[in-house]
Design a protein around this motif. Sequence first.
Motif, PDB file in Angstrom:
ATOM      1  N   TYR A 259       0.864  -1.175   0.000  1.00  0.00           N
ATOM      2  CA  TYR A 259       0.000   0.000   0.000  1.00  0.00           C
ATOM      3  C   TYR A 259       0.907   1.235   0.000  1.00  0.00           C
ATOM      4  CZ  TYR A 259      -3.639  -3.340   1.148  1.00  0.00           C
ATOM      5  OH  TYR A 259      -4.502  -4.413   1.120  1.00  0.00           O
ATOM      6  N   ILE A 260       0.740   2.093  -1.001  1.00  0.00           N
ATOM      7  CA  ILE A 260       1.642   3.228  -1.199  1.00  0.00           C
ATOM      8  C   ILE A 260       0.820   4.488  -1.386  1.00  0.00           C
ATOM      9  CG2 ILE A 260       3.529   4.143  -2.635  1.00  0.00           C
ATOM     10  CD1 ILE A 260       2.684   0.648  -3.353  1.00  0.00           C
ATOM     11  N   LYS A 261       1.335   5.621  -0.893  1.00  0.00           N
ATOM     12  CA  LYS A 261       0.679   6.904  -1.091  1.00  0.00           C
ATOM     13  C   LYS A 261       1.538   7.764  -2.022  1.00  0.00           C
ATOM     14  CE  LYS A 261      -1.583   9.224   1.975  1.00  0.00           C
ATOM     15  NZ  LYS A 261      -2.970   9.056   1.518  1.00  0.00           N
ATOM     16  N   SER A 262       0.866   8.541  -2.871  1.00  0.00           N
ATOM     17  CA  SER A 262       1.565   9.500  -3.729  1.00  0.00           C
ATOM     18  C   SER A 262       1.629  10.845  -3.021  1.00  0.00           C
ATOM     19  CB  SER A 262       0.842   9.644  -5.072  1.00  0.00           C
ATOM     20  OG  SER A 262      -0.474  10.099  -4.888  1.00  0.00           O
ATOM     21  N   ALA A 263       2.504  11.725  -3.511  1.00  0.00           N
ATOM     22  CA  ALA A 263       2.674  13.031  -2.865  1.00  0.00           C
ATOM     23  C   ALA A 263       1.437  13.905  -3.010  1.00  0.00           C
ATOM     24  CB  ALA A 263       3.892  13.732  -3.462  1.00  0.00           C
ATOM     25  N   ALA A 264       0.672  13.713  -4.093  1.00  0.00           N
ATOM     26  CA  ALA A 264      -0.539  14.508  -4.346  1.00  0.00           C
ATOM     27  C   ALA A 264      -1.509  13.650  -5.141  1.00  0.00           C
ATOM     28  CB  ALA A 264      -0.189  15.776  -5.117  1.00  0.00           C
ATOM     29  N   PRO A 265      -2.796  13.976  -5.125  1.00  0.00           N
ATOM     30  CA  PRO A 265      -3.765  13.194  -5.899  1.00  0.00           C
ATOM     31  C   PRO A 265      -3.471  13.267  -7.393  1.00  0.00           C
ATOM     32  CG  PRO A 265      -4.879  14.558  -4.261  1.00  0.00           C
ATOM     33  CD  PRO A 265      -3.450  15.013  -4.300  1.00  0.00           C
ATOM     34  N   ILE A 266      -3.751  12.175  -8.087  1.00  0.00           N
ATOM     35  CA  ILE A 266      -3.580  12.068  -9.534  1.00  0.00           C
ATOM     36  C   ILE A 266      -4.916  11.649 -10.121  1.00  0.00           C
ATOM     37  CG2 ILE A 266      -2.328  10.916 -11.394  1.00  0.00           C
ATOM     38  CD1 ILE A 266      -0.046  10.447  -9.398  1.00  0.00           C
ATOM     39  N   SER A 267      -5.338  12.308 -11.200  1.00  0.00           N
ATOM     40  CA  SER A 267      -6.653  12.067 -11.784  1.00  0.00           C
ATOM     41  C   SER A 267      -6.582  11.027 -12.903  1.00  0.00           C
ATOM     42  CB  SER A 267      -7.224  13.374 -12.332  1.00  0.00           C
ATOM     43  OG  SER A 267      -8.468  13.157 -12.947  1.00  0.00           O
ATOM     44  N   PHE A 268      -7.528  10.066 -12.859  1.00  0.00           N
ATOM     45  CA  PHE A 268      -7.649   9.018 -13.868  1.00  0.00           C
ATOM     46  C   PHE A 268      -9.109   8.951 -14.326  1.00  0.00           C
ATOM     47  CE2 PHE A 268      -4.344   7.781 -10.896  1.00  0.00           C
ATOM     48  CZ  PHE A 268      -3.343   7.210 -11.674  1.00  0.00           C
ATOM     49  N   PRO A 269      -9.359   8.368 -15.509  1.00  0.00           N
ATOM     50  CA  PRO A 269     -10.730   7.964 -15.816  1.00  0.00           C
ATOM     51  C   PRO A 269     -11.121   6.843 -14.844  1.00  0.00           C
ATOM     52  CG  PRO A 269      -9.317   7.856 -17.764  1.00  0.00           C
ATOM     53  CD  PRO A 269      -8.420   8.056 -16.598  1.00  0.00           C
ATOM     54  N   LEU A 270     -12.373   6.788 -14.473  1.00  0.00           N
ATOM     55  CA  LEU A 270     -12.812   5.723 -13.569  1.00  0.00           C
ATOM     56  C   LEU A 270     -13.368   4.582 -14.417  1.00  0.00           C
ATOM     57  CD1 LEU A 270     -14.756   6.203 -10.236  1.00  0.00           C
ATOM     58  CD2 LEU A 270     -15.038   4.188 -11.674  1.00  0.00           C
ATOM     59  N   LEU A 271     -12.605   3.506 -14.520  1.00  0.00           N
ATOM     60  CA  LEU A 271     -13.015   2.317 -15.269  1.00  0.00           C
ATOM     61  C   LEU A 271     -13.548   1.279 -14.287  1.00  0.00           C
ATOM     62  CD1 LEU A 271     -10.069   1.944 -17.830  1.00  0.00           C
ATOM     63  CD2 LEU A 271     -12.258   3.090 -18.156  1.00  0.00           C
ATOM     64  N   GLU A 272     -14.802   0.865 -14.477  1.00  0.00           N
ATOM     65  CA  GLU A 272     -15.410  -0.151 -13.616  1.00  0.00           C
ATOM     66  C   GLU A 272     -15.248  -1.526 -14.240  1.00  0.00           C
ATOM     67  OE1 GLU A 272     -19.470   0.970 -13.307  1.00  0.00           O
ATOM     68  OE2 GLU A 272     -19.078   2.778 -12.125  1.00  0.00           O
ATOM     69  N   HIS A 273     -15.127  -2.551 -13.409  1.00  0.00           N
ATOM     70  CA  HIS A 273     -15.133  -3.920 -13.905  1.00  0.00           C
ATOM     71  C   HIS A 273     -15.910  -4.801 -12.934  1.00  0.00           C
ATOM     72  CE1 HIS A 273     -11.811  -4.184 -10.982  1.00  0.00           C
ATOM     73  NE2 HIS A 273     -12.057  -5.491 -10.950  1.00  0.00           N
ATOM     74  N   ARG A 274     -16.331  -5.945 -13.397  1.00  0.00           N
ATOM     75  CA  ARG A 274     -17.087  -6.869 -12.557  1.00  0.00           C
ATOM     76  C   ARG A 274     -16.112  -7.836 -11.898  1.00  0.00           C
ATOM     77  NH1 ARG A 274     -20.222  -3.951 -11.198  1.00  0.00           N
ATOM     78  NH2 ARG A 274     -18.902  -2.480 -12.312  1.00  0.00           N
ATOM     79  N   ASN A 275     -16.135  -7.857 -10.563  1.00  0.00           N
ATOM     80  CA  ASN A 275     -15.239  -8.723  -9.806  1.00  0.00           C
ATOM     81  C   ASN A 275     -15.381 -10.177 -10.248  1.00  0.00           C
ATOM     82  OD1 ASN A 275     -13.980  -6.837  -8.119  1.00  0.00           O
ATOM     83  ND2 ASN A 275     -15.794  -6.758  -6.795  1.00  0.00           N
ATOM     84  N   ASN A 276     -14.217 -10.821 -10.415  1.00  0.00           N
ATOM     85  CA  ASN A 276     -14.104 -12.237 -10.755  1.00  0.00           C
ATOM     86  C   ASN A 276     -14.480 -12.543 -12.206  1.00  0.00           C
ATOM     87  OD1 ASN A 276     -13.232 -12.985  -8.132  1.00  0.00           O
ATOM     88  ND2 ASN A 276     -15.353 -12.907  -7.429  1.00  0.00           N
ATOM     89  N   ALA A 277     -15.112 -11.596 -12.921  1.00  0.00           N
ATOM     90  CA  ALA A 277     -15.207 -11.715 -14.372  1.00  0.00           C
ATOM     91  C   ALA A 277     -13.936 -11.133 -14.985  1.00  0.00           C
ATOM     92  CB  ALA A 277     -16.434 -10.993 -14.896  1.00  0.00           C
ATOM     93  N   THR A 278     -13.505 -10.005 -14.432  1.00  0.00           N
ATOM     94  CA  THR A 278     -12.229  -9.365 -14.749  1.00  0.00           C
ATOM     95  C   THR A 278     -11.457  -9.250 -13.438  1.00  0.00           C
ATOM     96  OG1 THR A 278     -13.235  -8.107 -16.549  1.00  0.00           O
ATOM     97  CG2 THR A 278     -11.154  -7.264 -15.667  1.00  0.00           C
ATOM     98  N   TRP A 279     -10.150  -9.381 -13.487  1.00  0.00           N
ATOM     99  CA  TRP A 279      -9.392  -9.340 -12.242  1.00  0.00           C
ATOM    100  C   TRP A 279      -8.422  -8.164 -12.239  1.00  0.00           C
ATOM    101  CZ3 TRP A 279     -10.651 -10.936  -7.825  1.00  0.00           C
ATOM    102  CH2 TRP A 279      -9.729 -11.016  -6.777  1.00  0.00           C
ATOM    103  N   SER A 280      -8.185  -7.623 -11.027  1.00  0.00           N
ATOM    104  CA  SER A 280      -7.352  -6.437 -10.853  1.00  0.00           C
ATOM    105  C   SER A 280      -5.972  -6.803 -10.335  1.00  0.00           C
ATOM    106  CB  SER A 280      -8.022  -5.468  -9.875  1.00  0.00           C
ATOM    107  OG  SER A 280      -7.180  -4.353  -9.622  1.00  0.00           O
ATOM    108  N   LYS A 281      -4.967  -6.089 -10.844  1.00  0.00           N
ATOM    109  CA  LYS A 281      -3.590  -6.263 -10.381  1.00  0.00           C
ATOM    110  C   LYS A 281      -3.050  -5.042  -9.661  1.00  0.00           C
ATOM    111  CE  LYS A 281      -2.076  -9.518 -13.972  1.00  0.00           C
ATOM    112  NZ  LYS A 281      -1.057  -9.762 -15.017  1.00  0.00           N
ATOM    113  N   LEU A 282      -3.649  -3.885  -9.923  1.00  0.00           N
ATOM    114  CA  LEU A 282      -3.168  -2.653  -9.289  1.00  0.00           C
ATOM    115  C   LEU A 282      -4.367  -1.743  -9.072  1.00  0.00           C
ATOM    116  CD1 LEU A 282       0.039  -0.719 -10.376  1.00  0.00           C
ATOM    117  CD2 LEU A 282      -1.980   0.482  -9.604  1.00  0.00           C
ATOM    118  N   ASN A 283      -4.621  -1.375  -7.829  1.00  0.00           N
ATOM    119  CA  ASN A 283      -5.765  -0.538  -7.483  1.00  0.00           C
ATOM    120  C   ASN A 283      -5.304   0.846  -7.045  1.00  0.00           C
ATOM    121  OD1 ASN A 283      -7.346  -2.689  -8.000  1.00  0.00           O
ATOM    122  ND2 ASN A 283      -8.218  -2.903  -5.956  1.00  0.00           N
ATOM    123  N   ALA A 284      -6.219   1.824  -7.146  1.00  0.00           N
ATOM    124  CA  ALA A 284      -5.918   3.178  -6.687  1.00  0.00           C
ATOM    125  C   ALA A 284      -7.204   3.861  -6.262  1.00  0.00           C
ATOM    126  CB  ALA A 284      -5.236   3.981  -7.788  1.00  0.00           C
ATOM    127  N   GLY A 285      -7.071   4.834  -5.373  1.00  0.00           N
ATOM    128  CA  GLY A 285      -8.233   5.583  -4.931  1.00  0.00           C
ATOM    129  C   GLY A 285      -7.896   6.460  -3.744  1.00  0.00           C
TER     130      GLY A 285
END
Length: 593
Positions: A420-446
């Motif tokens: 779990y890592i924090k950045s120095a300031a917030p960074i803006s991304f598009p919010l891409l949704e996926h369905r858990n266990n249909a698609t799997w995540s390797k790197l999360n942010a929020g």
Amino acid sequence: MSLFKSFKSVTYCVAQWADRISEEELRKEADWLQKYVGIDKVYLETFRGTFARREQILMIKKVLAEYGIEVSGGITTVTPDLNESDKKRHRLFETFCYCNEPMRQRLKEVSEYTAEFFDEFIIDDFFFTQCMCEDCQKEKGNRSWEEFRLAKMKEVSENLIIKPAKKVNPNIKIIIKYPNWRESYQETGYNPAEQKDIFDGIYSGTETRHGAQQDQHLPRYLSYSLPRYMENASPNRNGGGWFDPFECDRIDSYLEQAYLTAFSKCKEIMMFCWPAIYNNKRATPLGYQYQKIDQLMSQCGNPVGLPVYIPFNSQGEDHLEDYLGMVGIPCEPSPYFPKSGSVLVTAASLKDPQIVSKIRDFVCKGGNVFATSGFMIGALENEDKGSEKISELTSIRYRGRRLDADEFKVTVSGLYGRNYIKSAAPISFPLLEHRNNATWSKLNAGHGEYHESLVMFDTYGQGIFEVINLPDMPSKIRDLPVEVLTALRYELLGQGKFWIDAGYGVSLFTYDNDTFGLYCYTNDGCAPVDFNIHVKGKHESLIPLADEENPPAWKTREIKALYTKALDYKETEFESVFHTRMIPGDFVFFKLK
């Protein structure tokens, strides 16, 4: 005979300089350039709005021949007003209006004049049209400006440049130099998809200057990536890379243009131009550096990296491959979709109307496709227009929302475990949704209680479809925590052999004979950088490339492995880890022992 084994050292002489230089001044300047830089070849311009006189061209050719300097020709397609009718034509940079008959005749005259003196000439990168005068509007008709200009400049190339020159000199070879603004070619008539086959050779503009303080958006890795794109577009026909000393407030901002051009394995390294580099302190280190680079490049194979699909005449997520290159992801952009392996698709890839079916077939047969968030959003939007459905491959959707993240969770297998890592300031991304266990995540942010995925994947057939969510502003990639950057490198380079765990500003260059190089960029407040080099397999040490018979004082020491570890719990794959430190502005190259 060339001064260097791996490339020719080249400069350009503009017509106005050629028309005024005396023989005495020419010899004085040639002595200086040969002492501090070393010149193999000159492109001598006959026209840049005005003609260089015949007697001057012949004198310069004669003198340079005495210095053993090869001489070819050059033209720049700019012109002052030719007649009263031209006053209604408002154009940028005094480029030609190719719907104006006097201007068309002038260009034909220029081509014929140049072919009298040379068996080869190059066209500087003002060979485009931006004119929207009444004549251009009439000839364009119902076509888009892109369609009109692409067709117009192909016609001009054939009828006003190539045919007139070859009529005068059937042996003439003509080179078109493409500028550094690849994403804009189609809007101004640059047409490499067709011009590469009608000209005898192509050339690449590699001037990047000071990335933050100029009127163009040119990440510095472009000095490497554009020649690679052009070489992949037309194999073995990209003649060289061309850069200049303008807007280079630091010497390193100038020198690195030469370095990266050479690392791309260009046949010629063009320093624009003779009067700009003569008696210029930015040019004086090049002779020494060229000797070093020549020894290194003679031992490196062909460049390899992550294939990036950028079709001809495309635009979207401009220069994204360059921002990735500046965080240590070697990129190999190409206008052609690969047949196997892996590929990165960006918003520019959507120019290809068959892109989704190509991706589906590629992945189904075992390929790995990495899609950027820009590509994914565009592909989902195209589904509403009747295009093939990218949603066939994944559960990922975009609802128009944003993700401001300052907390990151890295779960890439074999890399960190759960961090779990924090950045120095917030960074803006598009919010891409996926369905858990249909698609799997390797790197999360929020932030706080809400997180979404930045790296997510689906299996499809025998392969993998993976989406990489990148910041809205590409330069913000540099602000991602080091652990996140390393996770991206590990993901995107998973089929390669090398990756690094540095922060922003170190580029990795890889070649097909197990050699690789590193360059550390200079930035405001820059300082030495400590980081690790990761190599797949079990290796004892990294051997610096140099001339083993005559090792120079700058030879880097052999680096011993810190440790070797398994990348999976079955211990079928291993990596060896090496530590290094780099000074900004330096480059080092290694081979595996």
